[in-house]
Scaffold this motif. Structure first.
Motif, PDB file in Angstrom:
ATOM      1  N   TYR A 121      -4.874   0.664  -0.286  1.00 47.42           N
ATOM      2  CA  TYR A 121      -4.602   0.374  -1.689  1.00 47.42           C
ATOM      3  C   TYR A 121      -4.096  -1.058  -1.851  1.00 47.42           C
ATOM      4  O   TYR A 121      -3.663  -1.711  -0.906  1.00 47.42           O
ATOM      5  N   ASN A 122      -4.155  -1.536  -3.094  1.00 51.96           N
ATOM      6  CA  ASN A 122      -3.587  -2.837  -3.418  1.00 51.96           C
ATOM      7  C   ASN A 122      -2.068  -2.758  -3.384  1.00 51.96           C
ATOM      8  O   ASN A 122      -1.484  -1.773  -3.838  1.00 51.96           O
ATOM      9  N   ALA A 123      -1.439  -3.825  -2.882  1.00 53.67           N
ATOM     10  CA  ALA A 123       0.023  -3.839  -2.767  1.00 53.67           C
ATOM     11  C   ALA A 123       0.549  -5.265  -2.876  1.00 53.67           C
ATOM     12  O   ALA A 123       1.449  -5.671  -2.146  1.00 53.67           O
ATOM     13  N   GLY A 124      -0.014  -6.045  -3.784  1.00 55.18           N
ATOM     14  CA  GLY A 124       0.369  -7.442  -3.908  1.00 55.18           C
ATOM     15  C   GLY A 124       1.738  -7.636  -4.526  1.00 55.18           C
ATOM     16  O   GLY A 124       2.209  -6.828  -5.326  1.00 55.18           O
ATOM     17  N   THR A 170      -4.206  -6.026   0.304  1.00 54.55           N
ATOM     18  CA  THR A 170      -4.549  -4.633   0.617  1.00 54.55           C
ATOM     19  C   THR A 170      -3.633  -4.114   1.710  1.00 54.55           C
ATOM     20  O   THR A 170      -3.372  -4.804   2.698  1.00 54.55           O
ATOM     21  N   ARG A 171      -3.141  -2.916   1.529  1.00 54.36           N
ATOM     22  CA  ARG A 171      -2.289  -2.273   2.534  1.00 54.36           C
ATOM     23  C   ARG A 171      -2.953  -0.979   2.993  1.00 54.36           C
ATOM     24  O   ARG A 171      -3.485  -0.223   2.181  1.00 54.36           O
ATOM     25  N   ILE A 172      -2.927  -0.745   4.287  1.00 51.54           N
ATOM     26  CA  ILE A 172      -3.439   0.504   4.850  1.00 51.54           C
ATOM     27  C   ILE A 172      -2.274   1.252   5.473  1.00 51.54           C
ATOM     28  O   ILE A 172      -1.547   0.701   6.305  1.00 51.54           O
ATOM     29  N   ARG A 173      -2.097   2.491   5.061  1.00 49.80           N
ATOM     30  CA  ARG A 173      -0.967   3.298   5.538  1.00 49.80           C
ATOM     31  C   ARG A 173      -1.497   4.579   6.176  1.00 49.80           C
ATOM     32  O   ARG A 173      -2.379   5.246   5.624  1.00 49.80           O
TER      33      ARG A 173
END
Length: 247
Positions: free
Chosen positions: A214-217, A228-231
């Motif tokens: 998801y976007n996480a700016g 973009t962040r991947i968790r």
């Protein structure tokens, strides 16, 4: 292969195309009116932010595509500038679909189909409070439905002042339904930084984990959409979090 066999401006979010139990591939899309105002010399292009939800489908594994006869419009337009935007769909039972779309009215709106997405009920407010930000839902291998979205954190959707545009897209929360969407657990926040915006989540399940992208700016990125962040969340952790966390 052209998947939208008609003229128009269509918006399809990431991770939205679904294959139904019938084999049909269904694409939910937001349809925005565009055109030209005035004469060729002094006129200008226009774009209508108030979108309708339309659906495109293929019954031959993507070889050919058609537009569904049904579509969904925002029933309350006097104070709405969004219409129904960035729709998504999940299958509840064979042929029975649950659709949703973001709005600027403080909630996601929902609609249903009982004929594989050919026709739809009128859109109405759902249980998910939300700024004009997308909701994502997906079913895991055990049949549980996971929802990821931005609830409205402050009264009437007011957001705190930030250096960049976030659109009220914080916190980012998750809830799970074990009864096919009838009820959901209480929401659990997994992203809470107030100066960031979290949105446009892709959801994927492995044998032992949930993957979210998801976007996480934040301020250093200049926009909530610029990072973009991947968790990765182990399934065992999710089961522990939501074990007693029920509405």
């Amino acid at each position: 292969m052209l998947c939208t066999p008609q003229e128009g401006f269509f918006v399809v979010n990431n991770d939205r195309v679904v294959r139904l139990s019938s084999g049909r591939i269904l694409i939910p899309a937001a349809s925005h009116r565009t055109g030209w105002q005035g004469d060729k010399d002094s006129g200008k292009n226009f774009f209508d932010s108030r979108s309708e939800v339309v659906f495109f489908y293929s019954d031959d594994d993507g070889k050919t595509w058609d537009a569904a006869s049904g579509k969904c419009c925002m029933p309350y337009t006097a104070y709405c500038e969004s219409g129904l935007q960035e729709p998504g769909v999940i299958e509840l039972e064979p042929g029975i679909l649950w659709g949703w779309a973001r709005t600027d009215l403080g909630r996601q709106y929902e609609m249903y189909s009982i004929d594989n997405g050919t026709t739809w009920t009128a859109a109405s407010p759902s249980r998910f409070t939300s700024p004009n930000s997308p909701l994502s839902m997906k079913r895991d291998t055990k049949g549980r439905i996971y929802a990821v979205w931005n609830p409205i954190p402050e009264y009437n959707g007011r957001e705190k002042k930030t250096e960049i545009f976030t659109g009220g897209r914080t916190p980012y929360v998750m809830a799970v339904s074990r009864d096919n969407g009838k009820t959901f657990t209480e929401a659990c926040a997994f992203e809470t930084e107030e100066d960031r915006g979290y949105c446009y989540c892709a959801i994927h399940f492995t044998d032992d984990a949930l993957l979210l992208a998801y976007n996480a700016g934040g301020p250093k990125d200049g926009s909530c959409l610029a990072r973009t962040r991947i968790r990765r969340i182990p399934i065992s952790v999710l089961e522990e979090i939501f074990k007693e966390n029920t509405q």
